[in-house]
Scaffold this motif. Structure first.
Motif, PDB file in Angstrom:
ATOM      1  N   ARG A  54       0.819  -0.869   0.038  1.00  0.00           N
ATOM      2  CA  ARG A  54       0.095  -0.077   0.148  1.00  0.00           C
ATOM      3  C   ARG A  54       1.104   1.214   0.150  1.00  0.00           C
ATOM      4  O   ARG A  54       1.841   1.204   0.597  1.00  0.00           O
ATOM      5  CB  ARG A  54      -0.838  -0.009   1.283  1.00  0.00           C
ATOM      6  CG  ARG A  54      -2.041  -0.841   1.293  1.00  0.00           C
ATOM      7  CD  ARG A  54      -2.955  -0.509   0.476  1.00  0.00           C
ATOM      8  NE  ARG A  54      -4.337  -1.273   0.492  1.00  0.00           N
ATOM      9  CZ  ARG A  54      -5.486  -1.309   1.224  1.00  0.00           C
ATOM     10  NH1 ARG A  54      -5.395   0.153   1.775  1.00  0.00           N
ATOM     11  NH2 ARG A  54      -6.213  -1.830   1.172  1.00  0.00           N
TER      12      ARG A  54
ATOM     13  N   ALA B 233      -6.117   6.260  -2.419  1.00  0.00           N
ATOM     14  CA  ALA B 233      -6.676   5.367  -2.886  1.00  0.00           C
ATOM     15  C   ALA B 233      -6.528   5.138  -4.413  1.00  0.00           C
ATOM     16  O   ALA B 233      -6.599   4.134  -5.005  1.00  0.00           O
ATOM     17  CB  ALA B 233      -8.234   5.754  -2.615  1.00  0.00           C
ATOM     18  N   ALA B 234      -6.405   6.390  -5.196  1.00  0.00           N
ATOM     19  CA  ALA B 234      -6.202   6.016  -6.597  1.00  0.00           C
ATOM     20  C   ALA B 234      -4.723   5.201  -6.782  1.00  0.00           C
ATOM     21  O   ALA B 234      -4.693   4.372  -7.600  1.00  0.00           O
ATOM     22  CB  ALA B 234      -6.161   7.402  -7.213  1.00  0.00           C
TER      23      ALA B 234
ATOM     24  N   ASN C   1      -3.284   3.204  -4.837  1.00  0.00           N
ATOM     25  CA  ASN C   1      -3.430   1.732  -4.386  1.00  0.00           C
ATOM     26  C   ASN C   1      -4.266   1.105  -5.208  1.00  0.00           C
ATOM     27  O   ASN C   1      -4.323  -0.281  -5.482  1.00  0.00           O
ATOM     28  CB  ASN C   1      -4.119   1.870  -2.961  1.00  0.00           C
ATOM     29  CG  ASN C   1      -3.097   1.869  -1.980  1.00  0.00           C
ATOM     30  OD1 ASN C   1      -1.913   1.749  -2.235  1.00  0.00           O
ATOM     31  ND2 ASN C   1      -3.339   2.621  -1.062  1.00  0.00           N
ATOM     32  N   CYS C   2      -5.561   1.696  -5.811  1.00  0.00           N
ATOM     33  CA  CYS C   2      -6.050   0.969  -6.975  1.00  0.00           C
ATOM     34  C   CYS C   2      -5.379   0.586  -7.986  1.00  0.00           C
ATOM     35  O   CYS C   2      -5.443  -0.509  -8.697  1.00  0.00           O
ATOM     36  CB  CYS C   2      -7.258   1.868  -7.529  1.00  0.00           C
ATOM     37  SG  CYS C   2      -8.642   2.117  -6.391  1.00  0.00           S
TER      38      CYS C   2
ATOM     39  N   THR D 221      -3.000  -2.240  -7.055  1.00  0.00           N
ATOM     40  CA  THR D 221      -3.789  -3.530  -7.016  1.00  0.00           C
ATOM     41  C   THR D 221      -4.262  -4.138  -8.320  1.00  0.00           C
ATOM     42  O   THR D 221      -4.224  -5.377  -8.579  1.00  0.00           O
ATOM     43  CB  THR D 221      -4.787  -3.621  -6.164  1.00  0.00           C
ATOM     44  OG1 THR D 221      -4.452  -2.799  -4.917  1.00  0.00           O
ATOM     45  CG2 THR D 221      -5.445  -4.814  -5.738  1.00  0.00           C
ATOM     46  N   LEU D 222      -4.764  -3.040  -9.135  1.00  0.00           N
ATOM     47  CA  LEU D 222      -5.454  -3.658 -10.299  1.00  0.00           C
ATOM     48  C   LEU D 222      -4.553  -3.607 -11.429  1.00  0.00           C
ATOM     49  O   LEU D 222      -4.753  -4.023 -12.521  1.00  0.00           O
ATOM     50  CB  LEU D 222      -6.532  -2.679 -10.616  1.00  0.00           C
ATOM     51  CG  LEU D 222      -7.698  -2.747  -9.676  1.00  0.00           C
ATOM     52  CD1 LEU D 222      -8.815  -1.504 -10.072  1.00  0.00           C
ATOM     53  CD2 LEU D 222      -8.373  -3.882  -9.602  1.00  0.00           C
TER      54      LEU D 222
ATOM     55  N   LEU E  51      -9.661  -2.701  -1.151  1.00  0.00           N
ATOM     56  CA  LEU E  51      -9.120  -1.251  -0.916  1.00  0.00           C
ATOM     57  C   LEU E  51      -9.804  -0.156  -0.407  1.00  0.00           C
ATOM     58  O   LEU E  51      -9.252   0.955  -0.102  1.00  0.00           O
ATOM     59  CB  LEU E  51      -8.822  -0.854  -2.555  1.00  0.00           C
ATOM     60  CG  LEU E  51      -7.597  -1.468  -3.421  1.00  0.00           C
ATOM     61  CD1 LEU E  51      -7.573  -1.037  -4.804  1.00  0.00           C
ATOM     62  CD2 LEU E  51      -6.387  -1.275  -2.610  1.00  0.00           C
TER      63      LEU E  51
ATOM     64  N   ALA F 119     -11.669   7.214  -8.274  1.00  0.00           N
ATOM     65  CA  ALA F 119     -10.714   6.778  -9.013  1.00  0.00           C
ATOM     66  C   ALA F 119     -10.676   5.853 -10.381  1.00  0.00           C
ATOM     67  O   ALA F 119     -10.228   6.138 -11.401  1.00  0.00           O
ATOM     68  CB  ALA F 119      -9.503   6.273  -8.238  1.00  0.00           C
TER      69      ALA F 119
END
Lengths: 282, 402
Positions: A9, A24-25, A27-28, A31-32, B32, B46
């Motif tokens: 993270r 958040a952006a 980490n997205c 992860t993705l 998340l 996002a």
């Protein structure tokens, strides 16, 4: 291709402060495993974000500065025909080995790196309109083929791709759909105070308060054409510190105003508004 | 689940699809969002929003879907927002004052807010009742109340809960259905770019060099070619004066952007009043310039013609007969005929209209829309107009879109 361990993270670094939305952006995107597209006012730290991610996660950073003449192909590899022609004419080196004349671009380098890297594609909007479309497949599949040798370059570890845009051109929908998007807001006073602290540790608190106050007053001044941003504030404080200025007030004698305002009209309108001691503000 | 939220988004013009839904599901599965609405707001934003122009619609959709907040209640008057610009600072609140502010519950706050909104008539700084800055009222900008409502201004103090953040509608300024600012105009116009190789050959042509060298039996032969240069030529004609006065600001912005654009090979700017009567003028004061027959003779068919005007006039004004110098003449051409002559000469032409699209159905606007493809002078409209200008040749007269 191995998926990133979910425990990774991003929380910002000592010198790069973030907030929930940005975290958040990022980490997205981590992860993705999608590219992260960052937009925002100039000077809000879009480019620095990639450096911060590289630093926080301990990866190497590769940068691809996009210019108006950049083509998507340049990012993958360049086949140095001229060198090969030259060598064949003058007999230097082995011209039969075409691989000697294939040089990887930043994207190719990121794919062939032995470990995960952070790839920054800086100011993607500077290039031609078709540029993002040409990169769709490569960014999606993280692989491409060198047509001259028929070698395939495939990413061993999907690089973390950060793309910045200054909104000079609109990006194609197909490209946007593949990205995680974040718009960096202008930092509020509290966050700005922390940012200043990070860049100028041990700055006199009174000076910092005054500088911030003047800065936000200037930003709130609606007649400005180019409002000062974070990087200008940091520079300005650096100048103030270097010159030993200790007392600030928003008036016509504001020191080193040129570090904050970059347009002549802005300097004139500020001088007009505050010079005669008459404030247009309520 | 969040599927209804997706349809809410689509209804508001944020075009999310299956790809976004899968991405969001993946992100939620990976945890998340930290199982909080706040986290969900950020993660969803996002992944579902692809441009800052959609952030405002996203915020509204989020609000209405997850709380059912009346969207109408948030439509603040422009005036109110101006009271809140350039906020005053209020350095400290006493603990008692803080406690008082914290005590309000959201329902109560909204009710009070709407009440104030109806009553307030001017700007207030300080004080504890009105919507203003630097005061202890729970409404306004730069305040401390954690449960209060921030109105306008930049996000201050505490980062609020997702609801309040979404409700702040911080991104309203980035919506793309608003009338243009300079930068957006420039972005839209830049799409008109096209290149051609022209001029002195000073760029190395690798492919040609290789084949020339090969033909030359390996003796190095360098071939050069001219570099790529912009090849778009534009004729811009703008309506000035009279009914166009309200749009003077946006017109001057459009003009400054067009004249600064470096990607046109040639830009000719002309002015007219209401309708073209034989002559296009060089200045907004309607002096100089050239007649339509002269222009048509000088300028090729491949120039792109951009007419800007409200196209609103009395019907007889379209029928005034003049000669090419703009003088009344019984056997001259009608205004509308002059326009048709322009439209027929230029293969690609558009009319940009600052009037709201709702008024295009009737009167002189409808008649001119028969001659020129008409687009609205907004980011969206200009984008469509530019797309129309750059597309290949279409059948003449099949215009009058929208």
């Amino acid at each position: 291709m191995t998926p990133a361990p979910p425990s990774v993270r991003f929380r910002g670094t000592d010198s790069y402060l973030t907030h929930e939305g940005l975290q958040a952006a990022v980490n997205c995107a981590l992860t993705l495993q999608r590219p992260l597209l960052v937009k925002g006012e100039p000077g809000t730290g879009k480019t620095l974000l990639a450096e911060a991610i590289a630093q926080a996660l301990g990866h190497k950073l590769l940068t691809w500065h996009v210019k108006s003449t950049t083509r998507a192909q340049d990012g993958l590899y360049v086949y140095d025909t001229v060198q090969r022609l030259y060598d064949s004419r003058f007999g230097d080196g082995d011209v039969r080995d075409i691989r000697r004349y294939i040089r990887m671009g930043p994207l190719g380098e990121a794919f062939s790196a032995p470990e995960r890297v952070v790839l920054l594609i800086d100011e993607v909007d500077k290039a031609d309109l078709e540029f993002p479309n040409d990169l769709l497949h490569e960014l999606d599949r993280m692989r491409f083929r060198v047509t001259e040798t028929n070698d395939e370059v495939a990413a061993k570890h999907r690089p973390i791709v950060v793309i910045t845009s200054n909104n000079e051109k609109e990006l194609p929908d197909a490209f946007l759909r593949r990205c995680v998007f974040h718009f960096i807001d202008f930092p509020d006073a509290e966050l700005m105070r922390r940012i200043v602290d990070v860049h100028h540790p041990g700055l006199d608190a009174a000076l910092a308060d005054q500088a911030l106050k003047v800065f936000y007053e200037l930003r709130g001044f609606t007649r400005l054409r180019k409002r000062p941003s974070t990087s200008e504030l940091i520079d300005w404080i650096a100048v103030l510190k270097a010159q030993g200025v200790s007392d600030l007030k928003l008036d016509e004698n504001l020191p080193f105003l040129g570090a904050l305002l970059k347009k002549e009209q802005d300097l004139v309108s500020v001088a007009e508004a505050f010079g005669r001691g008459r404030r247009t503000r309520a | 689940m969040f599927l209804p939220f997706f349809y809410e988004l689509r209804r508001r013009g944020v075009k999310v699809g299956a790809q976004e839904a899968l991405a969001l599901a993946g992100a939620l599965k990976a945890g998340l969002h930290d199982s909080s609405l706040d986290g969900f707001y950020h993660v969803a934003r996002a992944l579902l929003v692809h441009s800052e122009t959609q952030l405002d619609s996203f915020d509204q959709a989020f609000l209405s879907h997850f709380q059912g907040v009346e969207t109408a209640g948030l439509e603040l008057t422009q005036e109110l927002m101006s009271w809140l610009e350039e906020a005053r600072d209020r350095p400290q609140l006493t603990p008692e004052e803080m406690a008082l502010l914290e005590a309000l519950d959201p329902e109560e706050i909204r009710r009070l807010f709407e009440e104030r909104l109806r009553e307030q008539k001017e700007r207030h700084d300080g004080g504890n009742r009105w919507i203003g800055t630097g005061g202890t009222s729970p409404f306004g900008n730069n305040g401390f109340a954690r449960g209060g409502m921030r109105v306008g201004g930049k996000a201050g103090g505490k980062q609020g809960m997702a609801m309040m953040q979404a409700g702040a509608r911080r991104y309203a300024g980035y919506r793309d259905d608003l009338v243009l600012d300079t930068r957006q105009l420039a972005v839209a116009l830049r799409k008109l770019r096209a290149f051609a190789r022209d001029g002195a050959p000073d760029e190395l042509d690798i492919d040609e060099s290789i084949s020339a060298t090969a033909r030359n039996a390996g003796e190095l032969e360098v071939v050069t070619r001219p570099p790529r240069r912009p090849n778009t030529r534009v004729v811009l004609a703008m309506d000035v004066g009279g009914s166009m006065d309200p749009y003077a600001a946006v017109m001057s912005r459009l003009f400054s952007v067009a004249s600064q654009a470096t990607h046109f090979k040639e830009l000719r700017t002309y002015y007219f009043h209401n309708c073209v009567y034989g002559k296009l003028y060089a200045t907004p004061q309607l002096t100089g310039g050239m007649t339509v027959p002269e222009l048509v003779a000088q300028v090729g068919r491949h120039h792109k013609l951009v007419m800007v005007g409200d196209a609103s006039m009395a019907p007889y004004e379209l029928a005034i007969r003049t000669d090419a110098e703009g003088r009344y003449k019984a056997d001259g051409q009608e205004g509308l005929t002059w326009l048709m002559q322009l439209a027929q000469h230029f293969e690609r032409n558009v009319w940009l209209n600052p009037e709201p699209m709702g008024s295009w159905r009737s009167g002189s606007i409808a008649m001119i829309a028969q001659v020129f493809p008409m687009f609205s002078l907004t980011v969206e409209g200009l984008g469509e107009a530019v797309a129309h200008l750059t597309r290949g040749r279409t059948v003449k007269g099949a215009a009058a879109r929208r």
